[in-house]
Write an enzyme that holds these catalytic residues in place. Structure first.
Site: not given
Ligand code: ADP
Ligand code: ASP
Ligand code: MG
Length: 813
Positions: A604, A607, A609, A665, A680, A795
């Site tokens: 999950e 894409v 977070a 990144e 994604k 995050g």
């Protein structure tokens, strides 16, 4: 009157014997006390004899150990001034024993008859010493040699009891006896002519039951080292608990199928007299233990216990025309009977083309030889195949009187085993339906017992065993969340999360009972050297139920191992995008393996977070919807950059800030070039059932070619500075149209593209704040107004919570 039996551990040393005497002393009525040999002594006696018979002089060393255990016990239990008589009797017995060993050594052989005599010394000595110790305590005690009471056949090693003679002897002795306590050796008996025999390993329980039945006592107490008969062997299943009340039949089934706490023949003598049995713990005497009677409460749980037998071999006989062979089964069973081989389980296919027997592994070769000889003629004609042997098997059995009135128990049994990749080789269910048993690989025993225990006894609390790789930003937050939520999950969701292993790129640790999450930093730092293969091997070796591999890294080598985990029915939960965005074939292979091995593969967090994007998509598709178009802003990093990039601000500085604050990144080009977004949308397209690869995605990068071609972060930032004007123009063009810049991913009609777009006011994307993500799903059900998922899409904290949610999803499968 009561009969009490104390097992090997209960009398293993002087301290324990003191406990035993204390229990005996507290009985108000007359008691017969049957004792085992001091713990481990029977094994040692037989071992010493075997060593001696093997012409190995080291038998003397083990004899000395036997000698020391007994002499030390006398010295500890009897005051020094009173010791001499007891010591000299014990020494004289030990001398006789030594002579037997010498004889075995000289002859180089040990007959079954001599083995019985040797083994009998354990109980003969222990009963004598314990009786003397009781007398010293002022307990009105007499010791009686059971060989004078219990009469048997000549069947050495496991003689058959002559109940008529035995009952008469017992009655005669106890009628006359006036002492309050009679101490007797368990296990030993004798033939009519007085030769020593034994009742089989574990047979002291049987001695006690024989005496209890002969005297028709009020009850029989079996005192051992656990607080009763447990729902499963407590040494293998930590969550097992003592069964309060159980029927004779159930106890018999459990013990026949390996619950060693009671020797199987024990129930028979007391059953006909309906003498209740209590199984009690010498080390926790106040615990009520298990009560065994004829009937139990009809409302009791259908499954009372789970037991297992190890060291099993399967013998399979197959043949196209077995049906036509007269007396086939009769000949088969007869030959095994003649060889003294006990058949533990039989299954026969209704076609009668194959029959499968479970027997003790030690007897496998003998059985095969005998069977192949009996059917030699049919084998030569090709009517029957030679017997096929499979060793290394085990039997697990569910036991309960009430199983017959419940449906779906075997279904539940086999599905929980299946989900945990426990392969079932044969199944048998007695017509009485008190027992369902299955033959499995012995390596799966612990996992199978724990899985079944969880399903049938733990109110559906499932233990999830987590193997966590990557303890950086995301991993650390994930572990914190587990620590905080553990109790809640157990109570509310009936999930027990246990982190069994942790690894970073340097070290790894394993703790089957769970890594202490308060101190995991220190524990991991002291771990062994990390290795991806070593980690996988260990996970496989532990073979725990509901195992989940959690990947919190962004490492390709880690993602290369997913297939191996899935093939072992170990679920994979990952925030690492590499596997799902690499070649389509690889992605598809993992999806297929997941289905084939019943092991969830969840990603999950690849894409958005922690946002439920993939889950929403899956639910739409599973419920029959069809995706027409996906539009999304999927890069928290690019959002951050374009939300902060205004007139008078340098593009270079904003990117730098994004990098420093952890929104990109480590290599910011992956985000700025749009590759991350492309990955994604690729995953979303694939999850919408499209065969598509990264190269098929149109990526209109806004970066100048020179920036795209850089190979270091330093060069990349330098190029951003150099092309400042181009970035300012991008901004100015959008601002002139009253639009905002957003990096948009789109999928429609099997084609996907990503790129910077001008978003006008009023558009769903216009007001996107900070690092938020948004996805619009246009489907058959949502054709005009899309289904929208929106929220923080980057995050460590939200990513960790997304992984957490996937773990919970595995738990609910
Ligand atoms: P004793 O020496 O007292 O006769 P045993 O070693 O023969 O004791 O039997 C007790 C042991 O049986 C326990 O310590 C436990 O390991 C084992 N056991 C196996 N299955 C069960 C079960 N279902 N319930 C309780 N104990 C069991
Ligand atoms: N001492 C014997 C054995 O170890 C009998 C018993 O303890 O029940 O098998
Ligand atoms: Mg025992």
């Amino acid at each position: 009157m009561q009969v009490l039996k104390f097992g090997g551990t209960s009398v293993a040393n002087p301290e324990n014997i003191e406990r035993v005497l204390n229990i005996v002393n507290h009985k108000a009525q007359k008691v017969a006390v049957v004792v085992s040999a001091f713990g481990g002594i029977t094994d040692l006696l037989l071992h010493t004899a075997a060593v001696a018979a093997n012409k190995d002089l080291t038998y003397k060393e083990s004899f000395e150990e036997i000698e020391k255990r007994h002499l030390d016990a006398v010295k500890a239990l009897i005051p020094i001034t009173e010791q001499s008589a007891t010591l000299s009797k014990v020494k004289s017995e030990l001398n006789q024993l030594e002579t037997l060993f010498q004889g075995a050594y000289l002859l180089g052989e040990l007959s079954p008859r001599t083995a019985d005599i040797v083994a009998s010394y354990g109980e003969l000595l222990s009963s004598f010493i314990i009786a003397e110790a009781a007398k010293q305590k002022g307990i009105d005690t007499i010791r009686k040699d059971s060989r004078e009471l219990i009469k048997t056949s000549h069947g050495y090693g496991k003689a058959t009891v002559d109940f008529k003679a035995t009952n008469a002897n017992c009655k005669a002795f106890f009628e006359k006896n006036t002492n309050r306590v009679v101490i007797l050796p368990g296990f030993v008996a004798s033939t009519e002519s007085g030769e020593t025999t034994t009742l089989g390993r574990g047979g002291s329980d049987y001695t006690a039951a024989i005496i209890a039945a002969a005297l028709d006592v009020d009850d029989l107490e079996i005192w051992t080292d656990v607080s009763g008969m447990f729902t499963a062997n407590p040494k293998l299943v930590k969550q097992a608990f003592p069964i309060e009340h159980i029927s004779y039949q159930e106890a018999m089934e459990l013990s026949h199928f390996g619950a060693k706490v009671i020797y199987p023949p024990t129930i028979q003598p007391v059953l006909s007299k309906e003498i209740p049995i209590w199984v009690k713990n010498t080390f926790e005497p106040e615990h009520p233990g298990t009560y065994i009677t004829k009937n139990t409460n009809g409302k009791a749980k259908p499954v009372k216990g789970i037991s297992h037998i190890e060291k099993i071999a399967l013998v399979t006989l197959e043949g196209a025309s077995m049906v036509g062979i007269p007396g086939f089964s009769k000949r088969l069973f007869e030959v095994l009977f003649q060889e003294g081989i006990n058949i533990i389980l039989i299954t026969q296919a209704s076609s009668e083309h194959s029959i499968c027997l479970a027997i003790a592994e030690a007897e496998a070769e003998t059985a095969k030889k005998a069977i192949d000889e009996v059917f030699a003629y049919e084998i030569s004609l090709g009517k029957v195949e030679p017997a096929i042997l499979e060793k290394g098997q085990a039997i697990i059995a569910l036991v309960g009187d009430n199983m017959k009135s419940h449906q779906g128990l075997s279904g539940k049994m086999f599905s929980s085993l299946g989900k945990n990749n426990v392969n079932i080789r044969a199944i048998a269910q007695g017509a009485s339906e008190k027992n369902i048993s299955a033959v499995i690989d012995k390596r799966d025993v612990k996992k199978a017992l724990n899985t079944l225990h969880e399903s049938f006894f733990e109110d559906n609390v499932r233990q999830l065993n987590l193997f966590v790789t990557g303890v950086g930003n995301v991993g650390e937050k994930f572990l914190n969340q587990i620590r905080q939520q553990q109790d809640y999950l157990k109570e509310k969701l009936r999930l027990n999360l246990r982190v069994v292993a942790l690894s970073n790129s340097r070290t790894m640790v394993f703790a089957e009972d769970g890594v202490d999450l308060e101190n995991w930093h220190e524990i991991l730092a002291k771990g062994e050297k990390a290795s991806l293969d070593g980690f996988l091997d260990k996970v496989r070796e532990l073979n725990l139920r509901n195992s989940i591999f959690v990947d919190n890294t962004a490492n390709e080598a880690v993602s290369d191992k997913y297939a191996d985990y899935l093939k072992n029915s170990i679920a994979v939960v990952t925030c690492n995008k590499i596997a799902c965005s690499s070649d389509f074939d690889k992605y598809q292979e993992l999806k297929d393996l997941s289905r084939k091995y019943n092991a969830p593969f969840l990603f999950e967090t690849n894409v958005g977070a922690g946002l439920p994007i993939i889950d929403t998509l899956k639910n739409l598709i599973a419920s029959g919807d069809n995706v027409r178009k996906i539009q999304a802003v999927l890069s928290g990093s690019l959002n951050f950059v374009f939300n902060n990039f205004k007139e008078g601000v340098s593009f270079h500085d904003v990117v730098k800030q994004a990098q420093e604050e952890g929104y990109t990144e480590p290599d910011p080009k992956i985000d700025l070039s749009g590759v991350d977004v492309a990955r994604k949308i690729l995953i979303l397209a694939r999850e919408s059932k499209n065969t598509i690869d990264l190269k098929d995605i149109e990526n209109e990068s806004f970066l100048p070619k020179e920036s795209l071609d850089t190979s270091t972060n330093e060069d990349f930032f330098a190029s951003l500075k150099k092309h400042e004007n181009e970035f300012n123009t991008l901004y100015a063009e959008a601002a002139a149209k009253n639009c905002r810049l957003k990096y948009v991913a789109q999928f429609e009609d099997g084609r996907a593209k990503v790129g910077l777009q001008h978003i006008p006011e009023g558009h769903d994307f216009y007001n996107l704040e900070g690092s938020d993500n948004i996805v619009l799903f246009y489907t058959d059900r949502y054709p005009e107004q899309p289904l929208i998922v929106k929220g923080a899409g980057a995050g460590a904290e939200v990513t960790a919570s997304g992984i957490f949610a996937d773990v919970i999803r595995v738990g609910k499968v």
